[in-house]
Design a protein around this motif. Structure first.
Motif, PDB file in Angstrom:
ATOM      1  N   LYS A  20     165.011  87.959  62.668  1.00 37.32           N
ATOM      2  CA  LYS A  20     166.344  87.915  61.789  1.00 37.32           C
ATOM      3  C   LYS A  20     166.529  86.405  60.906  1.00 37.32           C
ATOM      4  O   LYS A  20     166.789  86.281  59.751  1.00 37.32           O
ATOM      5  N   PHE A  21     166.527  85.553  61.852  1.00 43.14           N
ATOM      6  CA  PHE A  21     166.759  84.059  61.048  1.00 43.14           C
ATOM      7  C   PHE A  21     165.571  83.584  60.438  1.00 43.14           C
ATOM      8  O   PHE A  21     165.891  82.617  59.613  1.00 43.14           O
ATOM      9  N   THR A  22     164.493  84.002  60.821  1.00 39.84           N
ATOM     10  CA  THR A  22     163.215  83.459  59.867  1.00 39.84           C
ATOM     11  C   THR A  22     163.477  84.266  58.478  1.00 39.84           C
ATOM     12  O   THR A  22     163.494  83.465  57.305  1.00 39.84           O
ATOM     13  N   ARG A  23     163.784  85.189  58.403  1.00 35.85           N
ATOM     14  CA  ARG A  23     164.466  85.979  57.094  1.00 35.85           C
ATOM     15  C   ARG A  23     165.439  85.224  56.435  1.00 35.85           C
ATOM     16  O   ARG A  23     165.576  84.999  55.144  1.00 35.85           O
ATOM     17  N   ALA A  24     166.541  84.845  57.038  1.00 28.32           N
ATOM     18  CA  ALA A  24     167.438  83.874  56.784  1.00 28.32           C
ATOM     19  C   ALA A  24     167.054  82.464  56.190  1.00 28.32           C
ATOM     20  O   ALA A  24     167.977  81.937  55.730  1.00 28.32           O
ATOM     21  N   GLY A  25     165.900  82.136  56.474  1.00 26.31           N
ATOM     22  CA  GLY A  25     165.630  80.731  55.731  1.00 26.31           C
ATOM     23  C   GLY A  25     165.655  79.903  56.766  1.00 26.31           C
ATOM     24  O   GLY A  25     165.542  78.630  56.628  1.00 26.31           O
ATOM     25  N   LEU A  26     165.639  80.215  58.410  1.00 25.31           N
ATOM     26  CA  LEU A  26     165.705  79.074  59.304  1.00 25.31           C
ATOM     27  C   LEU A  26     164.142  78.957  59.677  1.00 25.31           C
ATOM     28  O   LEU A  26     163.605  79.801  59.753  1.00 25.31           O
ATOM     29  N   LYS A  27     163.940  77.758  59.739  1.00 26.67           N
ATOM     30  CA  LYS A  27     162.401  77.116  60.043  1.00 26.67           C
ATOM     31  C   LYS A  27     162.490  76.964  61.422  1.00 26.67           C
ATOM     32  O   LYS A  27     162.997  76.323  62.130  1.00 26.67           O
ATOM     33  N   ILE A  28     161.459  77.923  62.202  1.00 28.08           N
ATOM     34  CA  ILE A  28     161.433  77.851  63.667  1.00 28.08           C
ATOM     35  C   ILE A  28     159.950  77.293  64.042  1.00 28.08           C
ATOM     36  O   ILE A  28     158.904  77.692  63.306  1.00 28.08           O
ATOM     37  N   ARG A  29     160.265  76.493  64.853  1.00 25.78           N
ATOM     38  CA  ARG A  29     158.706  75.799  65.538  1.00 25.78           C
ATOM     39  C   ARG A  29     158.818  75.748  67.113  1.00 25.78           C
ATOM     40  O   ARG A  29     160.016  75.810  67.688  1.00 25.78           O
ATOM     41  N   THR A  79     177.206  77.171  63.852  1.00 24.52           N
ATOM     42  CA  THR A  79     176.823  77.320  62.503  1.00 24.52           C
ATOM     43  C   THR A  79     175.695  76.205  62.114  1.00 24.52           C
ATOM     44  O   THR A  79     176.339  74.942  62.601  1.00 24.52           O
ATOM     45  N   LEU A  80     174.862  76.565  61.475  1.00 23.20           N
ATOM     46  CA  LEU A  80     173.922  75.564  60.979  1.00 23.20           C
ATOM     47  C   LEU A  80     173.883  75.167  59.683  1.00 23.20           C
ATOM     48  O   LEU A  80     173.469  76.176  58.894  1.00 23.20           O
ATOM     49  N   ALA A  81     174.174  74.124  59.378  1.00 19.34           N
ATOM     50  CA  ALA A  81     174.106  73.576  57.870  1.00 19.34           C
ATOM     51  C   ALA A  81     172.561  73.498  57.351  1.00 19.34           C
ATOM     52  O   ALA A  81     171.648  73.499  58.172  1.00 19.34           O
ATOM     53  N   SER A  82     172.382  73.438  55.924  1.00 18.39           N
ATOM     54  CA  SER A  82     170.998  73.611  55.780  1.00 18.39           C
ATOM     55  C   SER A  82     170.326  71.979  56.021  1.00 18.39           C
ATOM     56  O   SER A  82     169.230  72.038  56.243  1.00 18.39           O
ATOM     57  N   SER A  83     171.016  71.120  56.412  1.00 18.01           N
ATOM     58  CA  SER A  83     170.614  69.825  56.971  1.00 18.01           C
ATOM     59  C   SER A  83     170.400  69.878  58.232  1.00 18.01           C
ATOM     60  O   SER A  83     169.776  68.826  58.910  1.00 18.01           O
ATOM     61  N   ASP A 132     172.304  78.314  57.226  1.00 17.90           N
ATOM     62  CA  ASP A 132     171.919  78.291  55.842  1.00 17.90           C
ATOM     63  C   ASP A 132     170.430  78.082  55.754  1.00 17.90           C
ATOM     64  O   ASP A 132     169.720  77.649  56.804  1.00 17.90           O
ATOM     65  N   GLY A 133     169.677  78.561  54.498  1.00 22.67           N
ATOM     66  CA  GLY A 133     168.298  78.203  54.476  1.00 22.67           C
ATOM     67  C   GLY A 133     167.974  76.764  54.611  1.00 22.67           C
ATOM     68  O   GLY A 133     168.872  75.826  54.096  1.00 22.67           O
ATOM     69  N   GLY A 134     166.780  76.350  55.072  1.00 24.51           N
ATOM     70  CA  GLY A 134     166.606  74.943  55.241  1.00 24.51           C
ATOM     71  C   GLY A 134     166.735  74.463  56.419  1.00 24.51           C
ATOM     72  O   GLY A 134     166.167  73.381  56.701  1.00 24.51           O
ATOM     73  N   ALA A 135     167.378  74.933  57.481  1.00 26.58           N
ATOM     74  CA  ALA A 135     167.682  74.356  58.814  1.00 26.58           C
ATOM     75  C   ALA A 135     166.367  74.595  59.384  1.00 26.58           C
ATOM     76  O   ALA A 135     165.777  75.469  59.238  1.00 26.58           O
ATOM     77  N   VAL A 136     166.495  73.711  60.414  1.00 26.11           N
ATOM     78  CA  VAL A 136     164.943  73.623  61.296  1.00 26.11           C
ATOM     79  C   VAL A 136     165.496  73.798  62.795  1.00 26.11           C
ATOM     80  O   VAL A 136     166.433  73.063  63.362  1.00 26.11           O
TER      81      VAL A 136
END
Length: 553
Positions: A153-162, A189-193, A174-178
């Motif tokens: 779900k979070f990958t589809r939402a734009g969260l970059k997972i390593r 809550t994770l901001a894009s930064s 938000d998209g862009g968070a790592v």
């Protein structure tokens, strides 16, 4: 009247009760305790299968064990706890051992034990479970299907997972968070930064920017001083993150506070050592003297905390590993220039308030005693002949150091207390500053076992110090190595003391480089043959201790 099980709440375990019950049936015990020699601080020693001590003076070496947190206990344990007393189980065990009780060790070969009582252990356990996700060793160690669904779900939402991610489905991103090798709990809550790197993020936190280790919202902080510090800064507690730093070798705790891109360092202290209360006032005085130390943002001595400018995590100790020889030479020259300015500041300004007592014969001897008692005797089991040789050799250097002019010392000028941020140098941990011989600081820096500068670099930098300070003493090199012996004795005593504590056992790994440096110092001083013998003896024992767990006698 029946025996009972006691299980720690901060472990993940897969162990059979049978070995405990079998041990219990064979002899009358106060307790059967699960131990492991495969991980943990390893502070327990045995005689046969009976526990001899819970406080080994050689933790982490061969023949030492970690208590895993599963016990089969006799009700007699209450006989060793006073009415109304709160004490650790180890204290009760030690009283029982003194009264003749027996505590047996159980070490099942295929048992699984993971300690989740620290942020690091909690993350390591999640990483281990993720690696086992296709073949878990036991049903209760399976990665739940809901965790895998949340990841998708979070990958589809734009969260970059390593690496691995364990996250509750209620987090907002938000998209862009790592997120890398982390655990994120509900309502975060994770901001894009946001960059969550090897972190446990507690419920309700709002993350912008980097988060590591353990992160929680300041309004949920368990220590009221965190909330008070944030209030004094004028930051909203709900949107301020608190990140406790790992334990250091002192009675102080450090918490990084972050509000957006604003950062500060909260220092909480006790006054068991009065110098802990001097940090803020010293920083204000040093700032006024134009010396590079963190600025004081909040000072609350009654509540035993202060808030300082955050100067980052990159110390000279860390930076030196990545530098070329020319870069090391350049930065050490700048540190020496600042050190000379520090030493002379006392002659240009009014003395700082609350300064510690100056170096004296008694204080030099106290540092010698620390070395002899904590390292030579308690850790390495030194015989009386070695102790006598050490005392005679160290006594010789006191009179030399006492003849030197006194300046204002940092007193703990090692590479770990010099930070580098955006190319600028900043000194920390100066609460113990006092008057003393300038070469004590110079030796702390140039004979520092954390970095172990090569001899030619030490000689070159000592020449730089002579030029910058205007010190024309013909015996400067001899005086430097005399001060190095003093400083290294102090450091080795501290390492011996800290190595005996589970939370600071990592300091044992500095003992060998410090002994090598002590031997180098003794070689420069032709009248300290006894000290060379002591250093050689101690180095042999310390290396043997790491290899076998048993010091040579």
């Amino acid at each position: 009247h029946d025996p009972f099980w006691l299980v720690n709440g901060d472990i993940i375990a897969n162990v059979s009760p049978k070995p405990f019950l079998q041990m219990w049936q064979r002899s009358k015990l106060l307790s059967a305790v699960w131990l492991t020699d495969r991980s943990g601080p390893r502070t327990v020693e045995l005689e046969g299968n009976i526990i001899k001590t819970f406080r080994s003076n050689r933790p982490g070496t061969k023949g030492t064990f970690t208590m895993c947190g599963v016990h089969l206990l006799s009700c007699r344990i209450v006989d060793y706890i006073d009415e109304g007393e709160t004490c650790s189980l180890v204290t009760a065990y030690e009283r029982g051992i003194s009264a003749g009780e027996r505590i047996a060790a159980v070490n099942p070969p295929n048992a699984l034990w993971l300690d989740v009582g620290t942020p690091e252990g909690y993350l390591d356990a999640h990483e281990q479970l993720w690696q086992w996700r296709r073949n878990p060793p036991a049903p209760h160690l399976e990665v739940p299907a809901s965790a895998l669904r949340a990841r998708r779900k979070f990958t589809r939402a734009g969260l970059k997972i390593r690496g691995f991610l364990c996250a509750e489905q209620s987090i907002r991103t938000d998209g862009g968070a790592v997120a890398e090798n982390s655990v994120i709990l509900g309502g975060v809550t994770l901001a894009s930064s946001a960059k969550i790197i090897k972190a446990v993020v507690a419920p309700g936190a709002v993350v912008k920017g980097l988060a590591t280790r353990l992160v929680f919202s300041a309004n949920a902080a368990p220590d009221h001083r965190i909330r008070a510090a944030v209030s004094a800064l004028g930051w909203p507690a709900k949107h301020t993150l608190a990140t406790p730093l790992p334990p250091r070798g002192s009675a102080r705790t450090f918490v990084r506070l972050s509000y957006g891109y604003k950062k500060a360092m909260l220092i909480c202290y006790s006054i068991e050592r009065p110098e802990n209360a001097f940090y803020a006032t010293h920083a204000q005085w040093l700032n006024a003297a134009r010396l590079p130390v963190p600025r004081v943002l909040v000072d609350r001595p009654r509540e035993q905390f202060c808030v300082m400018e955050d100067v980052g995590d990159r110390s000279l100790q860390d930076a030196a590993r990545e530098m070329t020889a020319d870069q090391i030479n350049a930065i050490y020259k700048e540190v020496l220039r600042i050190t000379v300015q520090w030493h002379n500041s006392i002659f240009e300004c009014q003395p700082p308030p609350g300064i510690c007592e100056p170096f004296s014969q008694a204080l030099f001897k106290w540092e010698h005693d620390l070395f002899i008692e904590k390292l030579l005797v308690q850790r390495l089991g030194a015989p009386s002949l070695i102790v006598r040789k050490a005392r005679r050799a160290l006594q010789k250097i006191i009179s030399t150091l006492m003849t030197q002019p006194q300046v204002l010392l940092h007193r703990d000028l090692q590479s770990s207390n010099i930070h580098i941020q955006n190319g600028k140098i900043c000194f920390i941990d100066f609460q113990g500053m006092r008057m003393g011989p300038s070469l004590y600081d110079v030796a702390s820096l140039l004979a520092d076992p954390y970095v172990s500068l090569p001899p030619d670099t030490q000689d070159s930098l000592l020449e730089t110090y002579a030029r910058v300070s205007g010190n024309t003493d013909q015996n400067l090199q001899r005086l430097f190595w005399t001060a190095a012996v003093q400083r290294l004795a102090q450091a080795l005593g501290a390492y011996g003391r800290l190595a005996a504590r589970p939370e600071t056992a990592r300091f044992q790994f500095h003992i060998v480089p410090a002994l090598i440096m002590l031997d180098r110092a003794a070689r420069q001083l032709d009248d300290l043959d006894n000290l060379r013998e002591v250093a050689t003896w101690a180095l042999e024992r310390e290396k043997r201790l790491h290899q076998t767990g048993v010091p040579l006698r």
